[in-house]
Design an enzyme around this catalytic site. Sequence first.
Site, PDB file in Angstrom:
ATOM      1  CG  ASP A 482      -2.234   0.660   1.000  1.00  0.00           C
ATOM      2  OD1 ASP A 482      -2.309   1.509   0.096  1.00  0.00           O
ATOM      3  OD2 ASP A 482      -3.202   0.355   1.727  1.00  0.00           O
ATOM      4  CG  ASP A 552      -9.366   2.610  -0.237  1.00  0.00           C
ATOM      5  OD1 ASP A 552      -8.859   1.534  -0.605  1.00  0.00           O
ATOM      6  OD2 ASP A 552      -8.819   3.372   0.582  1.00  0.00           O
TER       7      ASP A 552
HETATM    8  C1  GLA Z   1      -5.763   1.964   2.155  1.00  0.00           C
HETATM    9  C2  GLA Z   1      -6.190   0.788   1.318  1.00  0.00           C
HETATM   10  C3  GLA Z   1      -7.211  -0.001   2.060  1.00  0.00           C
HETATM   11  C4  GLA Z   1      -6.635  -0.469   3.375  1.00  0.00           C
HETATM   12  C5  GLA Z   1      -6.160   0.713   4.180  1.00  0.00           C
HETATM   13  C6  GLA Z   1      -5.407   0.282   5.415  1.00  0.00           C
HETATM   14  O1  GLA Z   1      -6.770   2.899   2.277  1.00  0.00           O
HETATM   15  O2  GLA Z   1      -6.638   1.196   0.067  1.00  0.00           O
HETATM   16  O3  GLA Z   1      -7.648  -1.103   1.295  1.00  0.00           O
HETATM   17  O4  GLA Z   1      -5.592  -1.368   3.133  1.00  0.00           O
HETATM   18  O5  GLA Z   1      -5.291   1.535   3.415  1.00  0.00           O
HETATM   19  O6  GLA Z   1      -4.898   1.338   6.131  1.00  0.00           O
END
Ligand code: GLA
Length: 731
Positions: A482, A552
């Site tokens: 990420d 997301d």
């Molecule tokens: C980002 C990702 C999510 C999750 C969060 C965790 O927003 O896109 O899917 O993994 O971080 O902090």
Amino acid sequence: MSILYNESKKTFSLHTFRTTYQLKIGNLNYVNHLYYGSTIHDEDLSFLIRRYDRGFSGNPYDSLKERTFSLDAQPQEFTTQQQGDFRINSIEVQNADGSFSFDGRYVSHTVYKGPFTLNGLPTAFARETDTVDTLEIVLEDAVTKVRVTLLYSVFEEADVIMRAVRVHNGGDGEIKLKRIMSFNMDYMNGKNLDLISLPGRYGQERQVERQPLTHHVHKVRSGRGISSHQQNPFIALVERNANEEYGECYGFALMYSGSFLAEVELDQYDQARLVMGINDRLFSYPVAPGEDFDTPAVLMTYSHKGLGGMSRKYHNFIRNNLNKSKFVRDVKRPVLINTWEAAFFTFDDVKLVEIAKAAKGMGVEMVVMDDGWFGKRDDDNSGLGDWYVNEKKIKCGLTELVRQINDLGMKFGIWFEPEMVSEDSDLYRAHPDWVMEIPGRHAVRSRNQLVLDVGRKEVQDYLIESINRILDSANIYYVKWDDNRAITDLWSNSLPAERQGEVSHRYVLGLYRVMDGIIKTHPNIMFEGCAGGGGRFDTAMLTYFVQYWSSDNTKPLDNLKLHYGSSFLYPTCTMGAHVSNASPMVPLETKAAIAMCGTFGYELDATKLKKKEIQACKRMSNLYHKYYDLNFFGDYYRLVNPFEQVNLVAWESVAKDRSEALVTVITVNLTMNGPQEYIKCRGLEPNRLYTIEGDGEKYTASGMALMHAGIPVPREVPDFTAFIYHLKAIG
Ligand code: GLA
């Protein structure tokens, strides 16, 4: 050989199966662009260039007062600087004597088998069955001895040309690159071209915008240090009347994950020029005598079969030529469940095993432990950078937790955010100078975190070492990588004041080195990329990640648009898509049908599902497996544009041999007692008969009927019903 050099005409013809690209060593050894489009066998198309005395457009001194020769009006392969061409340029260099000029003329060329590679930057590779040749043309400035090598790798079967440039400082003093684009593309007539880009924002990535070229410089860019949610490093220039099936379309995808720039200018004579490369904002890169600078590569393709034709070429290329991981094709990717939307930061080993047990009944094959398992990480204020297991949460230890999950017959995946650090972390306390922070100022916080100076070797080494230690400590099958913020404070404590213009690009090079050290050394682990969703979804990342978390935003109806836009470039098998609790009014089956338009998984608390829901999930997981090959490796057709006011949205995947197809239809706005709706298929074999199943009826129709008359979609069904039609050729 896909690259032909005609010595007497001094032309180079670059042939793929269906396209030709031609250039010529022209007047005064400037290299002219002649043509890019459908295959043409003529070896010299220079009749296309007419010369006129163009007022206020200067003439090179050695054209000997020939007023009809001006670089301002010539189509070029790469631009000069301060030589009379006032259009946007592909190079801005400050020479050792302080002057800003570059006058590159042809000096030599070479042709060799296989694609070029770049120093520290990802490129596409050739499979054994691919025919790929590379042309390198060297341009040199006679005064400064600065050389620019134009690189072209011609992927014959794929109809893709990969381009980049390499700058070599052959002079005695240091030069500074202020702008260096990966390529230049001139169109003799750009008046009827539209520009397509994929703008967006967090949660709404890769929407589609199309606008006619006007007499301006059109800019598509990211200045965020990542390729970004706001713009994708991809643009297409398409004929004004081009649609999904017809019309000329040129695609350009930059293989770069940092701040980028694409500029298109329609000039005074309706010529269009496109440049694309590293964003020149806050960029200034010194090149010492004898040194080279490589730009990122760009992947260009052309199709006269509309937007769909262009997209399918990219889909094939991305599936075949970017990533060598066995998970691209040889090993089926498991149905996963991710803990994020189920538990956020609040979980422990017991909860994870409970989720795994419940998820097993849903046909889930892998549990992914998302953010929160490491350091002191109970919310987003702390812990990033401390890549060791938090034993208050994972009380049994990671190795044992993975063993327990494996004992259930499931695989285990884990989350990292390598490039970031929390101020409340052991890493920050030990190395406060490792963050990007401008002297005398406080760094901008974003999601309460700071960015590590990944351009620094010691930071890279720390990340490689600490993350590999975790990966090698347990039976880990999958990693989600990420990156949850943009870069705001360009500064490196490891570079002197006069070299701070390198920081942004050095970050990206450093990141690729870290990824080489972690991803490429773990061929048995499947890596998925993420940047707060799809904030760094680009073709460079896809050389490392087999799939990328699209967004997301797991709202299924938003995902119809997201997938539509993403599919301009990215194939289904690269787009992470999950079923979640978002949008309760949409039935589970419909959510799953939409998630199947990407890599399939769940993002919810399995322990809270009802028996009926578990069973429905199981059916959908089975369906994902059943149609895996068709969905991931078939030819993709966008059938309905969800950005328009429509009653149904539909897309289709057709097997390469056209023996099968999957047509997914989602009803989004079927009013009561309305007209019968039809979905017209594409890409089928007209004279073959297909059986159709998917709405309770089973019948037979020819490819011709299905493409020209369509599939009648049942009316009077609940809102947001999904139909997954399976078409199977008879005989
Ligand atoms: C980002 C990702 C999510 C999750 C969060 C965790 O927003 O896109 O899917 O993994 O971080 O902090």
